[in-house]
Design a protein around this motif. Structure first.
Motif, short mmCIF file in Angstrom:
data_model
loop_
_atom_site.label_atom_id
_atom_site.label_comp_id
_atom_site.label_asym_id
_atom_site.label_seq_id
_atom_site.Cartn_x
_atom_site.Cartn_y
_atom_site.Cartn_z
N ARG A 105 0.87 -1.18 0.00
CA ARG A 105 0.00 0.00 0.00
C ARG A 105 0.91 1.22 0.00
O ARG A 105 1.45 1.62 1.04
CB ARG A 105 -0.94 0.01 1.22
CG ARG A 105 -2.01 -1.06 1.19
CD ARG A 105 -2.95 -0.91 -0.01
NE ARG A 105 -4.02 -1.91 0.00
CZ ARG A 105 -3.93 -3.08 -0.60
NH1 ARG A 105 -2.80 -3.45 -1.22
NH2 ARG A 105 -4.94 -3.93 -0.59
N THR A 131 -8.77 -11.23 -7.73
CA THR A 131 -9.43 -10.30 -6.82
C THR A 131 -8.44 -9.51 -5.98
O THR A 131 -8.54 -8.27 -5.91
CB THR A 131 -10.42 -11.05 -5.92
OG1 THR A 131 -11.43 -11.65 -6.73
CG2 THR A 131 -11.07 -10.09 -4.93
N PRO A 132 -7.43 -10.14 -5.35
CA PRO A 132 -6.44 -9.35 -4.60
C PRO A 132 -5.71 -8.33 -5.47
O PRO A 132 -5.44 -7.21 -5.03
CB PRO A 132 -5.48 -10.41 -4.05
CG PRO A 132 -6.27 -11.66 -4.00
CD PRO A 132 -7.19 -11.59 -5.17
N ARG A 135 -7.98 -5.42 -6.26
CA ARG A 135 -8.12 -4.59 -5.07
C ARG A 135 -6.87 -3.74 -4.89
O ARG A 135 -6.95 -2.56 -4.51
CB ARG A 135 -8.34 -5.49 -3.84
CG ARG A 135 -8.65 -4.71 -2.56
CD ARG A 135 -8.83 -5.64 -1.37
NE ARG A 135 -9.88 -6.61 -1.61
CZ ARG A 135 -9.71 -7.92 -1.63
NH1 ARG A 135 -8.50 -8.42 -1.42
NH2 ARG A 135 -10.71 -8.73 -1.84
N ALA A 138 -7.06 -0.81 -7.29
CA ALA A 138 -8.06 0.16 -6.84
C ALA A 138 -7.57 0.98 -5.65
O ALA A 138 -8.01 2.12 -5.46
CB ALA A 138 -9.36 -0.56 -6.48
N GLU A 139 -6.64 0.43 -4.87
CA GLU A 139 -6.11 1.12 -3.70
C GLU A 139 -4.98 2.09 -4.06
O GLU A 139 -4.41 2.71 -3.16
CB GLU A 139 -5.60 0.10 -2.68
CG GLU A 139 -6.69 -0.70 -2.00
CD GLU A 139 -7.49 0.12 -1.00
OE1 GLU A 139 -6.94 1.13 -0.50
OE2 GLU A 139 -8.66 -0.23 -0.75
N LEU A 160 -12.54 -3.40 -12.60
CA LEU A 160 -12.35 -2.39 -11.57
C LEU A 160 -13.59 -1.50 -11.46
O LEU A 160 -14.36 -1.36 -12.42
CB LEU A 160 -11.14 -1.51 -11.91
CG LEU A 160 -9.76 -2.18 -11.87
CD1 LEU A 160 -8.70 -1.25 -12.44
CD2 LEU A 160 -9.40 -2.58 -10.45
#
Length: 363
Positions: A105, A131-132, A135, A138-139, A160
Motif C-alpha cells: 500500500r 481479486t487481490p 483490489r 483500486a487502492e 475495476l
C-alpha cells in the motif's frame, strides 16, 4: 549485478539522499543477503533480468522466488514508494513470483511496471489472485503509468470500479486488459506489444480504441498472414484512433506491400508526427528506405521523423529481431518537389537488436 556487492553499502553511506535505485541481474541468480536490499525509504526501485541475444539463463530455475529481503525493503521500509519496476526478458525461462506485491500500500505510487512476472506461483491459481490484484490497483488511485504482463500465470482481465485509476494516462498490457480499464477516454499512451495480434484480435482492439478519445501514442505488434487484407486492417486502425500523433507498428509475419499502409494512411484523418515501422521484407531485394520515407512524408505532411526497420525472416521476440536494415529519417521542410527527407546517420553496433516497443518514448 555488480561484481562487488559492497557498492550498495557504499552508496548508502556516501549518498544519504539517494532514494531511487535499481539493477539488472542478467542471467545470474539473486543473492538474498545482497546489500541491495538494505535501503530504506525508497521512492523508486527497479529489478530486471534482461539478457543480450547470445546470453541465456537456461540453468536457472524457471520460477525463482524473489528474496524475502526485497519484499521487506519494499513493503515495510519504503512507504513512500512512487515507482516500481520488476521485469524479465521475453527470452528468459525465469518468471519471477510477484504475488506479494498485492500486500503493498503505497499512497504515492505513480509508476508500476511488471514484465513477464507471475501472480500464481507453484500451487496457486491465477484466478485466485485476480481479486487481490484488482483490489491492489483500486487502492492506488495516483497511478499514472501501468504496465502488466500477458502471461497465462497473470490475471488476464481487469475488472475495476468505474472510479478506479482516475489518473492513469499510460498503459501497457494485452487486449483483454484494456477492455476492463475504467478511464479509457483519458489514456494518452497505449502499448500492445507483449503478444502479436491476429487480424481478428486487431478488429476487437479497434472496437476499444474508439473509446480512447485522448490517445496520441500507440505501440502495437501485428501478426498478419499473406492472405490478410492489410489495407483494411490499417484503415480500421487509423479510423479507430484519429488523434494519433506517434505510432510504433511492428508486423512480424509475412511481407506486404508498403503501398497498402501508405494508402490507408492517406485516406485517414490521422496526422502523425513520428512513425516507427518494423516489417518483414522479401529477401530478393533490399528496399529503398529513403524512397519509402519520402512517400510517407508526402502522404502525411505532419510527419517529422520516420524510423524504418526490416527483417528477411519472421521473429518471435521483439527484443531480438534479426534486423537486416535500420534507417532513421528526419523531415526538415518542403522543397520544390515535395518534403525534404534527410537520413539521420546511424552508427552500427556489433550487437544490433531491437529494444522492446513497450512505452517507447518517441521524440
Amino acid at each position: 549485478m555488480p561484481q562487488d556487492d559492497s557498492l550498495w553499502s557504499t552508496l548508502r553511506t556516501c549518498c544519504p539522499e539517494l532514494r531511487s535505485i535499481g539493477t539488472n541481474v542478467g542471467p545470474k541468480s539473486i543473492r538474498p543477503d545482497s546489500e541491495l536490499f538494505r535501503f530504506d525509504d525508497l521512492s523508486g526501485f527497479t529489478l530486471t533480468a534482461k539478457t543480450l541475444p547470445d546470453e541465456w539463463d537456461t540453468f536457472l530455475p524457471p520460477e525463482p522466488e524473489l528474496p524475502d529481503q526485497l519484499w521487506d525493503m519494499l513493503l515495510e521500509r519504503s512507504p513512500r514508494l512512487e515507482q516500481l519496476r520488476i521485469d524479465v526478458s521475453q527470452r528468459s525461462r525465469r518468471v519471477w513470483d510477484t504475488r506479494r506485491i498485492v500486500q503493498g500500500r503505497w499512497p504515492q505510487l505513480r509508476d508500476l511496471e511488471l514484465g513477464d512476472c507471475s501472480m500464481a506461483g507453484s500451487g496457486a491459481s491465477r484466478v485466485l489472485m485476480e481479486t487481490p490484484f484488482m483490489r491492489f490497483l483500486a487502492e492506488h488511485p495516483k497511478l499514472e503509468r501501468l504496465r502488466l504482463p500477458s502471461l497465462s500465470s497473470f490475471p488476464r482481465a481487469i475488472v475495476l470500479p468505474p472510479t478506479a485509476l482516475p489518473n492513469l494516462r499510460e498503459f501497457s498490457g494485452n487486449a483483454a486488459h484494456i477492455r476492463g480499464l475504467p478511464n479509457l477516454p483519458h489514456i494518452t499512451t497505449l502499448s500492445l506489444v507483449h503478444q502479436p495480434l491476429s487480424e481478428k484480435m486487431v478488429s476487437l482492439v479497434c472496437g476499444t480504441l474508439k473509446y480512447m478519445k485522448s490517445l496520441t501514442s500507440l505501440s502495437i505488434w501485428l501478426h498478419l498472414d499473406a492472405q490478410t487484407d492489410h489495407y483494411a486492417v490499417f484503415r480500421n486502425l487509423f479510423d479507430s484512433c484519429r488523434g494519433l500523433k506517434h505510432l510504433d507498428l511492428a508486423c512480424s509475419e509475412a511481407p506486404w506491400e508498403i503501398i497498402e499502409f501508405i494508402s490507408a494512411l492517406r485516406g485517414s484523418r490521422v496526422e502523425l508526427t513520428t512513425l516507427n515501422l518494423t516489417r518483414v521484407e522479401r529477401a530478393a531485394q533490399a528496399p529503398d528506405l529513403h524512397k519509402v520515407a519520402t512517400q510517407l512524408a508526402t502522404t502525411n505532411h505532419s510527419l517529422r521523423k520516420v524510423t524504418l526497420k526490416y527483417s528477411f525472416t519472421t521473429w518471435v521476440f521483439l527484443d531480438s529481431i534479426p534486423l537486416q536494415g535500420l534507417q532513421v529519417f528526419v523531415v526538415t521542410g518542403k522543397g520544390k518537389h515535395g518534403p525534404v527527407v534527410l537520413e539521420k546517420r546511424f552508427k552500427p553496433s556489433r550487437r544490433c537488436f531491437r529494444r522492446p516497443l513497450s512505452f517507447l518514448h518517441l521524440q
